[in-house]
Motif scaffolding. Structure first.
Motif, PDB file in Angstrom:
ATOM      1  N   ARG A  95       0.798  -1.228   0.000  1.00  0.00           N
ATOM      2  CA  ARG A  95       0.000   0.000   0.000  1.00  0.00           C
ATOM      3  C   ARG A  95       0.827   1.274   0.000  1.00  0.00           C
ATOM      4  O   ARG A  95       0.327   2.342  -0.355  1.00  0.00           O
ATOM      5  N   GLU A  99      -0.111   5.622  -1.307  1.00  0.00           N
ATOM      6  CA  GLU A  99      -0.419   6.738  -0.423  1.00  0.00           C
ATOM      7  C   GLU A  99      -0.382   8.041  -1.216  1.00  0.00           C
ATOM      8  O   GLU A  99       0.520   8.247  -2.026  1.00  0.00           O
ATOM      9  N   LYS A 131     -10.609  -0.210  -7.831  1.00  0.00           N
ATOM     10  CA  LYS A 131     -10.107   0.985  -7.157  1.00  0.00           C
ATOM     11  C   LYS A 131     -10.462   2.224  -7.970  1.00  0.00           C
ATOM     12  O   LYS A 131     -10.777   2.135  -9.159  1.00  0.00           O
ATOM     13  N   GLY A 143      -5.410  10.956  -4.345  1.00  0.00           N
ATOM     14  CA  GLY A 143      -5.682   9.782  -3.531  1.00  0.00           C
ATOM     15  C   GLY A 143      -6.068   8.581  -4.368  1.00  0.00           C
ATOM     16  O   GLY A 143      -6.466   8.719  -5.531  1.00  0.00           O
ATOM     17  N   SER A 145      -8.315   4.913  -3.760  1.00  0.00           N
ATOM     18  CA  SER A 145      -9.203   4.258  -2.801  1.00  0.00           C
ATOM     19  C   SER A 145      -9.658   2.907  -3.329  1.00  0.00           C
ATOM     20  O   SER A 145     -10.072   2.787  -4.482  1.00  0.00           O
ATOM     21  N   GLY A 146      -9.556   1.870  -2.479  1.00  0.00           N
ATOM     22  CA  GLY A 146     -10.087   0.557  -2.827  1.00  0.00           C
ATOM     23  C   GLY A 146     -11.582   0.514  -2.568  1.00  0.00           C
ATOM     24  O   GLY A 146     -12.051   0.932  -1.511  1.00  0.00           O
ATOM     25  N   ILE A 147     -12.328   0.004  -3.539  1.00  0.00           N
ATOM     26  CA  ILE A 147     -13.784  -0.007  -3.425  1.00  0.00           C
ATOM     27  C   ILE A 147     -14.332  -1.403  -3.162  1.00  0.00           C
ATOM     28  O   ILE A 147     -15.186  -1.592  -2.302  1.00  0.00           O
ATOM     29  N   GLU A 161     -20.613   3.981  -2.952  1.00  0.00           N
ATOM     30  CA  GLU A 161     -19.286   3.784  -2.396  1.00  0.00           C
ATOM     31  C   GLU A 161     -18.213   4.499  -3.216  1.00  0.00           C
ATOM     32  O   GLU A 161     -17.266   5.077  -2.660  1.00  0.00           O
ATOM     33  N   ALA A 165     -16.141   8.165  -1.595  1.00  0.00           N
ATOM     34  CA  ALA A 165     -14.692   8.355  -1.475  1.00  0.00           C
ATOM     35  C   ALA A 165     -14.240   9.582  -2.252  1.00  0.00           C
ATOM     36  O   ALA A 165     -13.425  10.376  -1.779  1.00  0.00           O
ATOM     37  N   ASP A 168     -15.350  12.755  -0.448  1.00  0.00           N
ATOM     38  CA  ASP A 168     -14.546  12.964   0.767  1.00  0.00           C
ATOM     39  C   ASP A 168     -13.186  13.572   0.453  1.00  0.00           C
ATOM     40  O   ASP A 168     -12.620  14.301   1.271  1.00  0.00           O
ATOM     41  N   HIS A 169     -12.654  13.284  -0.726  1.00  0.00           N
ATOM     42  CA  HIS A 169     -11.346  13.812  -1.132  1.00  0.00           C
ATOM     43  C   HIS A 169     -11.458  15.080  -1.984  1.00  0.00           C
ATOM     44  O   HIS A 169     -10.454  15.568  -2.502  1.00  0.00           O
ATOM     45  N   SER A 171     -12.664  15.470  -4.917  1.00  0.00           N
ATOM     46  CA  SER A 171     -12.146  15.151  -6.242  1.00  0.00           C
ATOM     47  C   SER A 171     -12.884  15.922  -7.328  1.00  0.00           C
ATOM     48  O   SER A 171     -14.107  16.070  -7.283  1.00  0.00           O
TER      49      SER A 171
END
Length: 229
Positions: A95, A99, A131, A143, A145-147, A161, A165, A168-169, A171
């Motif tokens: 991972r 990051e 992802k 970012g 994110s794994g979905i 979902e 994400a 939240d970022h 995007s």
């Protein structure tokens, strides 16, 4: 009964932890690094012997990292707790390249840029992993994110979902990415349906889906390149 050999029977300067402290992790062998992760041996085996048993059983560090908890647990001296420790360490290592701060200078201009960022993470997976790569207004990665994990369908990859994400970022846009363990990156009918659903959902929430890239051992498939977006 003959006392089994342990790490404490080694001169202090040759013990893995002391060597790591003095010389750094780079100076240690794979066996020594595994011994530190495992922590301690069993009444019948030293931690160094257990570490060597892992290497002998699986043949390489890569194979150990891809082993399941059940496969690790089956090695003499490991057990479920140590198996989970090993699995967690390798997962963190995988991972780290995903990051956001490690991709702070990454900009997406072509599908190949996406493949360069994420292909190592997906290359050896035996299940499908879905992802999203999240981008700002300049197509800079903010970012990953794994979905979901598993055979992809509408129930596993729900717009709620995906866009939670992304929101939240903060995007501006996202790129969908998943792998095909079969090696063939050609999209299935379910892939086509899922992509359309997510593109339409993105239009509703104001976050553009700029590409969907499928990664396989035989290459990759870009929906954008194929004029499907």
């Amino acid at each position: 009964m003959k006392k089994s050999f342990t790490v404490h029977d080694l001169p202090k300067t040759e013990r893995p932890r002391e060597r790591l402290k003095k010389f750094g992790a780079e100076a240690l062998s794979a066996q020594e690094l595994l011994a530190i992760i495992i922590g301690r041996g069993s009444p019948k085996q030293s931690v160094m012997k257990i570490a060597q048993e892992l290497l002998t059983t699986f043949g390489s560090i890569k194979a150990i990292s891809n082993a399941t908890i059940e496969q690790l647990d089956a090695v003499t001296g490991i057990g479920p707790a140590k198996a989970m420790q090993i699995k967690a360490c390798f997962e963190l290592a995988k991972r780290k390249n995903l990051e956001p701060e490690n991709n702070q200078d990454a900009y997406i201009e072509t599908p190949k840029d996406v493949v360069n960022i994420i292909s190592k993470e997906l290359a050896d997976k035996t299940k499908e992993h879905f992802k999203i790569i999240m981008l700002n207004t300049r197509n800079k990665v903010i970012g990953v994110s794994g979905i979901s994990i598993g055979t992809l369908n509408a129930s596993l990859v729900h717009p709620r979902e995906v866009f939670k994400a992304a929101i939240d970022h903060c995007s501006a846009s996202i790129i969908l990415v998943h792998n095909h363990p079969s090696g063939d990156p050609e999209p299935s009918d379910d892939d086509l349906i899922m992509t359309k659903r997510l593109v339409d959902s993105g239009k509703l929430v104001g976050i553009e889906v700029i590409d969907h890239i499928i990664i396989g051992k035989n290459g990759y498939y870009s929906f954008k390149d194929k004029k499907l977006l």
